[in-house]
Design an enzyme around this catalytic site. Structure first.
Site, PDB file in Angstrom:
ATOM      1  CB  CYS A   1      -2.923   6.549 -11.268  1.00  0.00           C
ATOM      2  SG  CYS A   1      -3.995   7.816 -10.540  1.00  0.00           S
TER       3      CYS A   1
ATOM      4  CB  ALA B   1      -4.423   7.227  -6.603  1.00  0.00           C
TER       5      ALA B   1
ATOM      6  NE  ARG C   1      -5.447   6.418   1.792  1.00  0.00           N
ATOM      7  CZ  ARG C   1      -4.702   7.264   2.504  1.00  0.00           C
ATOM      8  NH1 ARG C   1      -5.085   8.511   2.670  1.00  0.00           N
ATOM      9  NH2 ARG C   1      -3.584   6.854   3.042  1.00  0.00           N
TER      10      ARG C   1
ATOM     11  CG  HIS D   1       3.244   7.008  -1.960  1.00  0.00           C
ATOM     12  ND1 HIS D   1       3.470   5.661  -1.990  1.00  0.00           N
ATOM     13  CD2 HIS D   1       1.897   7.175  -1.816  1.00  0.00           C
ATOM     14  CE1 HIS D   1       2.310   5.015  -1.864  1.00  0.00           C
ATOM     15  NE2 HIS D   1       1.350   5.909  -1.760  1.00  0.00           N
TER      16      HIS D   1
HETATM   17 FE1  CFM Z   1       1.108   3.124   3.220  1.00  0.00          FE
HETATM   18 FE2  CFM Z   1      -0.181   1.182   2.589  1.00  0.00          FE
HETATM   19 FE3  CFM Z   1      -0.087   3.373   1.065  1.00  0.00          FE
HETATM   20 FE4  CFM Z   1      -1.377   3.396   3.470  1.00  0.00          FE
HETATM   21 FE5  CFM Z   1      -3.797   2.921   2.344  1.00  0.00          FE
HETATM   22 FE6  CFM Z   1      -2.530   0.726   1.480  1.00  0.00          FE
HETATM   23 FE7  CFM Z   1      -2.496   2.860  -0.045  1.00  0.00          FE
HETATM   24 MO1  CFM Z   1      -4.721   1.561   0.324  1.00  0.00          MO
HETATM   25  S1  CFM Z   1      -0.218   1.981   4.519  1.00  0.00           S
HETATM   26  S2  CFM Z   1      -0.073   4.815   2.551  1.00  0.00           S
HETATM   27  S3  CFM Z   1      -3.331   3.979   4.188  1.00  0.00           S
HETATM   28  S4  CFM Z   1       1.402   1.907   1.428  1.00  0.00           S
HETATM   29  S5  CFM Z   1      -4.387   0.918   2.485  1.00  0.00           S
HETATM   30  S6  CFM Z   1      -1.007  -0.719   2.298  1.00  0.00           S
HETATM   31  S7  CFM Z   1      -2.718   0.871  -0.613  1.00  0.00           S
HETATM   32  S8  CFM Z   1      -4.331   3.807   0.508  1.00  0.00           S
HETATM   33  S9  CFM Z   1      -0.868   3.966  -0.910  1.00  0.00           S
END
Ligand code: CFM
Length: 553
Positions: free
Chosen positions: A72, A75, A106, A206
């Site tokens: 989500c 997250a 994580r 993000h």
């Molecule tokens: Fe970038 Fe990722 Fe992500 Fe990531 Fe991660 Fe991920 Fe993620 Mo899991 S590199 S930041 S450190 S998009 S592994 S492939 S899904 S937490 S949001």
């Protein structure tokens, strides 16, 4: 054994099997309406003569009823982008569950000894623990108290507040509470309206995190740190110690790391990130907004790099050295690469005969499904299919498609902040002439290829893969290894297929850089050549009345 110079699949063709037929099989069981939607998100990769690839629909809502892999907005904001910074007290404003279940899940590591005060709040779980009373009468008072209590107990440099779903629904104004407490306590207090339901996945979180960190932290400290060749590393989160390995390599090359967003980071690094000379973007999906905003406001250029894969690491280091155009740096970088590669080659010479030709599928996040293909290529393995959970079209097709990406209501919901050149601090680091010079050397700033142009023609690309499709793919291909996350892990393993978690690394790592690549080769070798399933007696092998078999048999 020498490594192949170019590990990309470009110009290769996956002749067999017929992915068009596989695609039909994946969609066959769906009701017509669902099949119509998934149809746009499951694409057979075709590389055009100029490197163009087919359009894939992505960053849209998951079809209700399908079990997906996504997380989500909360997250993406609290967990992914802000989570790895050790000295900010992160308070989850909401019922206890969101904070508790996101606590230490994580594997972003940190080294508090590198900060003068040694602060590290990552091991704590801070929550306002909203109850029914606050849902009805409002939670701002409790938030104010929580901020005060955290301050009294820990005296942190900064406190961040993260809203969860109910907070958005009841309409608490967390930002005014943060402003008020910032004034009162004299430390930086800032909030994120990252309610879980916003957007269609963690990708929204993000973006919200990028906006908040840029608005409230970046550029608040103009002190210029000593050192040459100053870089920021964006989109590296120190999962399993990746950032430690990358930092080791930077140090050996003579690069000065000003900040990492946000693996092994401290808030002070973000505050003067704008004093660096170059932004390196590792995971574009999670942090591109900060790179673009820093470029607009401070004139700081950015460059896509990748430290997953030994060859990718060497290539990225050479790009950085050429950007700075310094003979000594170039020489030192070459010396580091020359010192590191023999161990890599030695490991590959031993392992590749055992991994060559083995089949891989990887469905992960928003950048790793792409980056990890480098490591599998180095092992001589074949990628049959890959996809992201929550990436956007540019992550699949390359940045060139950005102008044609449709902005829908879900994306419009996430604020785009207007950024202008800073009156006194905007300072372009490279001239237009130099940019052209770099292009002539094959180095493009502010750009990246997507995953599809670097995958073989005929591979199957699946966005937001569902559980049903996962099971089908396993039944059809019986891959030698399947990569995804913890939610998929045991379902896949129970079918006798080795499953590697590319989010948390299954308690392993680092996999970045040179030493990380060797770790990865060894683990994958162990996994794809393990006969562990054959030592177990499955229930159907013990009870003749049961009929079943492993997918791998
Ligand atoms: Fe970038 Fe990722 Fe992500 Fe990531 Fe991660 Fe991920 Fe993620 Mo899991 S590199 S930041 S450190 S998009 S592994 S492939 S899904 S937490 S949001």
């Amino acid at each position: 054994m020498a490594m192949p110079a170019d590990t990309s699949d470009r110009n290769m063709k996956l002749e067999d099997p017929d992915m068009t037929a596989v695609r039909k099989q994946l969609l066959a069981k769906y009701p017509a309406k669902v099949a119509r939607k998934r149809d746009k998100q499951i694409v057979v990769n075709r590389i055009g003569p100029d490197g163009t690839v087919p359009e894939i629909q992505s960053n849209v809502r998951t079809v209700p009823g399908l079990i997906g892999q996504r997380g989500c907005c909360y997250a993406g904001c609290k967990g992914v982008v802000l989570g790895p910074t050790r000295d900010i007290v992160n308070i989850t404003h909401g019922p206890i569950g969101c904070g508790f279940y996101s606590w230490l899940t994580r594997r972003n590591q940190t080294d508090p000894s590198t900060t003068a005060d040694g602060h590290n709040f990552m091991t704590y779980c801070f929550s306002t623990d909203l109850q029914e009373e606050q849902i009805i009468f409002g939670g701002e008072k409790k938030l104010r108290q929580a901020i005060q209590e955290a301050y009294d107990n820990f005296r942190p440099k900064a406190i961040a507040v993260f809203s969860t779903c109910p907070v958005g629904l009841i309409g608490d104004d967390i930002h005014s509470v943060c402003r008020e407490m910032k004034e009162k306590l004299g430390i930086n207090v800032f909030g994120f309206s990252c309610e879980g339901y916003k957007g269609v996945s963690q990708s929204a979180g993000h973006h919200i995190a990028n906006n908040g960190i840029f608005t409230h932290v970046v550029g608040t400290d103009d002190r210029v740190k000593p050192g040459a060749f100053k870089i920021n590393l964006l989109g590296e989160y120190n999962i399993g110690g990746d950032a430690f390995e990358i930092e080791r390599i930077f140090h050996a090359c003579g690069l000065t790391l000003i900040s990492t967003f946000s693996g092994n980071s401290s808030i002070e690094q973000f505050a003067n990130a704008h004093t660096a000379d170059l932004n390196l973007v590792m995971c574009h999906r999670s942090i591109n907004y900060v790179a673009e905003m820093m470029e607009k406001k401070f004139g700081l250029p950015w460059m896509k790099i990748n430290f997953i894969g030994a060859q990718a690491t060497a290539k990225s280091l050479r790009k950085i050295a050429r950007y700075f155009d310094d003979a000594e740096l170039i020489e030192r970088t070459e010396a580091v690469i020359a010192a590191e590669l023999p161990a890599v080659e030695e490991a590959l010479a031993e392992i590749v005969p055992r991994t060559q030709g083995k089949k891989v599928m990887l469905f992960v996040g928003g950048s790793r499904a792409h980056h990890y293909q480098e490591l599998f290529h180095e092992l001589g393995m074949v990628i049959l299919s890959a996809g992201y959970e929550f990436a956007h079209r540019d992550d699949y097709e390359g940045r060139r498609v950005l102008p044609s990406v449709k902005v829908d209501a879900d994306s419009r919901n996430i604020e785009e902040i207007a950024v202008y050149p800073d009156k006194t601090r905007f300072q372009p680091r490279v001239s237009e002439e130099r940019v052209q010079d770099l292009i002539a050397q094959g180095i493009r700033l502010s750009d990246y290829e997507g995953m599809m142009p670097e995958m073989a023609d005929g591979t199957l690309v699946i966005d937001d893969i569902s559980h049903h499709e996962t099971e089908k793919m396993i039944a059809i291909f019986k891959p030698d290894i399947f990569c995804a996350g913890i939610k998929e892990k045991y379902v896949i393993q129970k079918q006798g297929i080795p499953m590697k978690q590319l989010h948390s690394y299954d308690y392993g790592g680092p996999y970045a850089g040179f030493k990380g690549a060797i770790n990865f080769y060894r683990e994958i070798d162990r996994m794809v050549n393990s006969r562990v399933w054959h030592y177990l007696k499955a229930p159907w092998q013990q009870h003749p009345e049961l009929a079943a078999k492993y997918a791998c048999d």
